[in-house]
Design a protein around this motif. Structure first.
Motif, short mmCIF file in Angstrom:
data_model
loop_
_atom_site.label_atom_id
_atom_site.label_comp_id
_atom_site.label_asym_id
_atom_site.label_seq_id
_atom_site.Cartn_x
_atom_site.Cartn_y
_atom_site.Cartn_z
N THR A 5 19.16 -26.40 -62.54
CA THR A 5 17.93 -25.62 -62.49
C THR A 5 18.29 -24.18 -62.15
OG1 THR A 5 17.59 -26.20 -60.15
CG2 THR A 5 16.47 -27.55 -61.79
N ILE A 6 17.73 -23.23 -62.86
CA ILE A 6 17.92 -21.82 -62.52
C ILE A 6 17.29 -21.60 -61.15
CG2 ILE A 6 17.39 -19.44 -63.17
CD1 ILE A 6 17.20 -20.50 -66.10
N THR A 7 18.05 -21.05 -60.21
CA THR A 7 17.60 -20.96 -58.82
C THR A 7 17.59 -19.51 -58.36
OG1 THR A 7 18.54 -23.15 -58.38
CG2 THR A 7 18.01 -21.78 -56.47
N LEU A 8 16.42 -19.01 -58.01
CA LEU A 8 16.22 -17.62 -57.60
C LEU A 8 15.86 -17.56 -56.12
CD1 LEU A 8 14.01 -16.53 -60.64
CD2 LEU A 8 16.50 -16.39 -60.44
N ALA A 9 16.51 -16.66 -55.37
CA ALA A 9 16.35 -16.60 -53.92
C ALA A 9 15.85 -15.22 -53.48
CB ALA A 9 17.67 -16.92 -53.22
N PRO A 10 14.56 -15.05 -53.30
CA PRO A 10 14.01 -13.76 -52.87
C PRO A 10 14.26 -13.50 -51.39
CG PRO A 10 12.26 -15.39 -53.00
CD PRO A 10 13.51 -16.06 -53.51
N SER A 11 14.28 -12.20 -51.01
CA SER A 11 14.44 -11.87 -49.59
C SER A 11 13.34 -10.95 -49.07
CB SER A 11 15.81 -11.21 -49.35
OG SER A 11 15.88 -9.95 -49.98
N SER A 12 12.30 -10.72 -49.88
CA SER A 12 11.13 -9.98 -49.44
C SER A 12 9.93 -10.49 -50.22
CB SER A 12 11.30 -8.47 -49.68
OG SER A 12 11.29 -8.19 -51.08
N VAL A 13 8.74 -10.16 -49.76
CA VAL A 13 7.54 -10.61 -50.48
C VAL A 13 7.47 -9.93 -51.85
CG1 VAL A 13 5.02 -10.79 -50.42
CG2 VAL A 13 6.34 -11.08 -48.31
N MET A 52 13.69 -20.51 -54.62
CA MET A 52 14.17 -21.04 -53.35
C MET A 52 13.84 -20.04 -52.24
SD MET A 52 17.95 -22.60 -52.52
CE MET A 52 18.77 -21.00 -52.47
N SER A 53 12.65 -20.19 -51.69
CA SER A 53 12.18 -19.31 -50.62
C SER A 53 12.14 -20.09 -49.32
CB SER A 53 10.81 -18.73 -51.00
OG SER A 53 10.42 -17.72 -50.10
N ASP A 54 11.42 -19.61 -48.32
CA ASP A 54 11.32 -20.34 -47.06
C ASP A 54 10.05 -19.95 -46.33
OD1 ASP A 54 11.87 -18.10 -45.09
OD2 ASP A 54 13.74 -18.02 -46.21
N GLY A 55 9.80 -20.64 -45.23
CA GLY A 55 8.57 -20.44 -44.48
C GLY A 55 8.38 -19.05 -43.93
N VAL A 56 9.46 -18.31 -43.69
CA VAL A 56 9.32 -16.93 -43.19
C VAL A 56 8.64 -16.07 -44.25
CG1 VAL A 56 10.56 -14.83 -42.52
CG2 VAL A 56 11.31 -17.03 -41.64
N LEU A 57 9.16 -16.11 -45.48
CA LEU A 57 8.58 -15.29 -46.55
C LEU A 57 7.19 -15.78 -46.92
CD1 LEU A 57 11.63 -14.67 -48.91
CD2 LEU A 57 10.57 -13.07 -47.34
N GLY A 58 6.97 -17.07 -46.83
CA GLY A 58 5.66 -17.61 -47.17
C GLY A 58 4.58 -17.14 -46.22
N TYR A 62 21.69 -14.98 -48.36
CA TYR A 62 20.60 -14.90 -49.33
C TYR A 62 19.27 -15.08 -48.60
CZ TYR A 62 20.89 -19.98 -48.87
OH TYR A 62 20.94 -21.24 -48.34
N GLY A 63 18.20 -14.73 -49.28
CA GLY A 63 16.86 -14.97 -48.75
C GLY A 63 16.59 -14.27 -47.43
N THR A 64 15.86 -14.93 -46.56
CA THR A 64 15.48 -14.35 -45.27
C THR A 64 16.70 -13.98 -44.44
OG1 THR A 64 13.33 -15.47 -45.18
CG2 THR A 64 14.33 -14.86 -43.08
N THR A 65 17.72 -14.84 -44.45
CA THR A 65 18.92 -14.55 -43.65
C THR A 65 19.58 -13.25 -44.11
OG1 THR A 65 19.24 -16.92 -43.40
CG2 THR A 65 21.07 -15.52 -42.76
N ALA A 66 19.50 -12.96 -45.41
CA ALA A 66 20.12 -11.73 -45.93
C ALA A 66 19.44 -10.49 -45.37
CB ALA A 66 20.07 -11.72 -47.45
N ARG A 67 18.11 -10.51 -45.23
CA ARG A 67 17.45 -9.31 -44.71
C ARG A 67 17.79 -9.10 -43.23
NH1 ARG A 67 11.44 -9.39 -46.06
NH2 ARG A 67 11.19 -7.88 -44.38
N ILE A 68 18.03 -10.19 -42.51
CA ILE A 68 18.46 -10.07 -41.12
C ILE A 68 19.91 -9.57 -41.08
CG2 ILE A 68 18.83 -11.33 -38.95
CD1 ILE A 68 16.68 -13.35 -40.02
N ALA A 69 20.74 -10.11 -41.98
CA ALA A 69 22.14 -9.68 -42.04
C ALA A 69 22.26 -8.20 -42.39
CB ALA A 69 22.89 -10.52 -43.07
#
Length: 354
Positions: free
Chosen positions: A135-143, A167-173, A255-262
């Motif tokens: 599956t093509i998997t896309l990981a956003p790091s901001s809204v 592939m997002s997470d509850g922080v971005l949601g 990637y994702g939320t962890t990347a914006r913290i990194a």
């Protein structure tokens, strides 16, 4: 374009409508329940259909039917719910049916917690169902990127006739940020002549879409066709953010939320004189292996940061081919790493902390 302040989950729904999605089938689960709530209100306004299925298993099979008729379709869920969809996702990959699946990840395994996590990396990038499929998997790091990747995801799904996972997470949601819609460049896509809607070349012809091939030779040929398609995706659709790796003494990959913290941790480290770079996969499949070849050849270390037990480290080790030592820092169970923790982990690798 006017920016609108929106919660991530609601922005997902708005972006789907912007992308031409008319059909949503899903089931509520924390932390993504605002997506079906939003679409239940807004889809009827654009002559669309919102249907709350009796389960995630039912929802993914409803996607199968609607996608087979040529419609742009989407579902959303969170980790345990997406696990229930895996058989249907494998069916859709095998039948080459386009759809978008939004996963607002939460802690696991099992029912886990309702807190944000990144523990579905293996599931998303390796395929959680049976068979040789991707599956093509896309990981956003901001809204904003979440909005852009939803719009891109529908185009990629149609272009390659393949499921796309956001592939997002509850922080971005749950996060609220200003967003604009329609910023993603639209692709020139072929007509869906394969769809079972009585139009085009299939008009008047029997047209069955399925994923079963009772002949071993036929199935082998079908798998070869899929592998060639995945090769084309890998050749054309890799997306990655790279910053400061040419002279880095340490590269952080996240990637994702962890990347914006990194990124914030890297900013602090650079201000203190440390040469730290970033590789942020936006497509986690196909993975941006080539990006790691641009790292300073004198750099000896990569630090992978995730909200799991180190699932992406396998891909990073493949990418570096032994050129650098791969370290890991992460938090599990729904605990979100903070800037100081990532900074401290980086300094330990750099030898600045004992």
């Amino acid at each position: 374009m006017t920016k609108v302040l929106m919660k991530g989950n609601e922005a997902v729904g708005a972006a789907a409508i912007e992308a031409g999605c008319k059909y949503f089938f899903g089931y509520p689960i924390t932390p993504q329940s605002e997506i079906p709530e939003y679409l239940s209100r807004e889809l009827p306004k654009v002559d669309g259909c919102f249907l709350q299925a009796e389960s995630e298993v039912a929802a993914i099979n409803m996607l199968y039917g609607a996608a087979g008729a040529g419609a742009r379709v989407m579902t959303s869920s969170s980790s345990p719910g997406v696990s229930l969809m895996q058989e249907g996702i494998s069916y859709m990959a095998g039948a080459e049916l386009p759809c978008v699946i939004v996963n607002m990840m939460r802690g696991g395994p099992g029912l886990g917690s309702i807190q944000p996590s990144q523990t579905d990396y293996f599931q998303s990038t390796r395929g959680g169902g049976n068979g040789d499929y991707r599956t093509i998997t896309l990981a956003p790091s901001s809204v904003q990127e979440l909005v852009n990747l939803i719009e891109l995801g529908f185009d990629l799904a149609d272009k390659y006739r393949n499921p796309v996972v956001i592939m997002s997470d509850g922080v971005l949601g749950q996060m609220m940020e200003p967003v604009e819609f329609g910023m993603q460049e639209k692709m020139d896509l072929p007509e869906k002549t394969w769809a079972t809607r009585g139009k085009g070349k299939n008009h008047g012809e029997r047209n069955i879409i399925n994923s079963i091939y009772l002949s071993a030779d036929e199935l082998e040929e079908h798998n070869k066709h899929l592998i060639e398609k995945y090769r084309q995706v890998t050749e054309n659709e890799i997306r990655v953010e790279v910053d400061g790796i040419e002279d880095a003494d340490l590269v952080i990959s996240a990637y994702g939320t962890t990347a914006r913290i990194a990124k914030s941790a890297i900013e602090h480290l650079r201000k203190e004189g440390h040469k730290v770079g970033l590789i942020r996969p936006i497509t986690c499949w196909p993975y941006p292996y080539e990006a790691f070849k641009g790292i300073n050849p004198n750099c000896k270390d990569i630090l992978v940061c995730e909200m799991n037990q180190g699932q992406m480290t396998d891909d990073v080790k493949i990418a570096v081919e032994g050129r650098q030592k791969v370290h890991f820092f992460g938090r599990q169970g729904g605990v979100i790493p903070n800037v100081e923790e990532i900074k401290e982990a980086a300094l330990k690798v750099l030898g600045g902390l004992k």
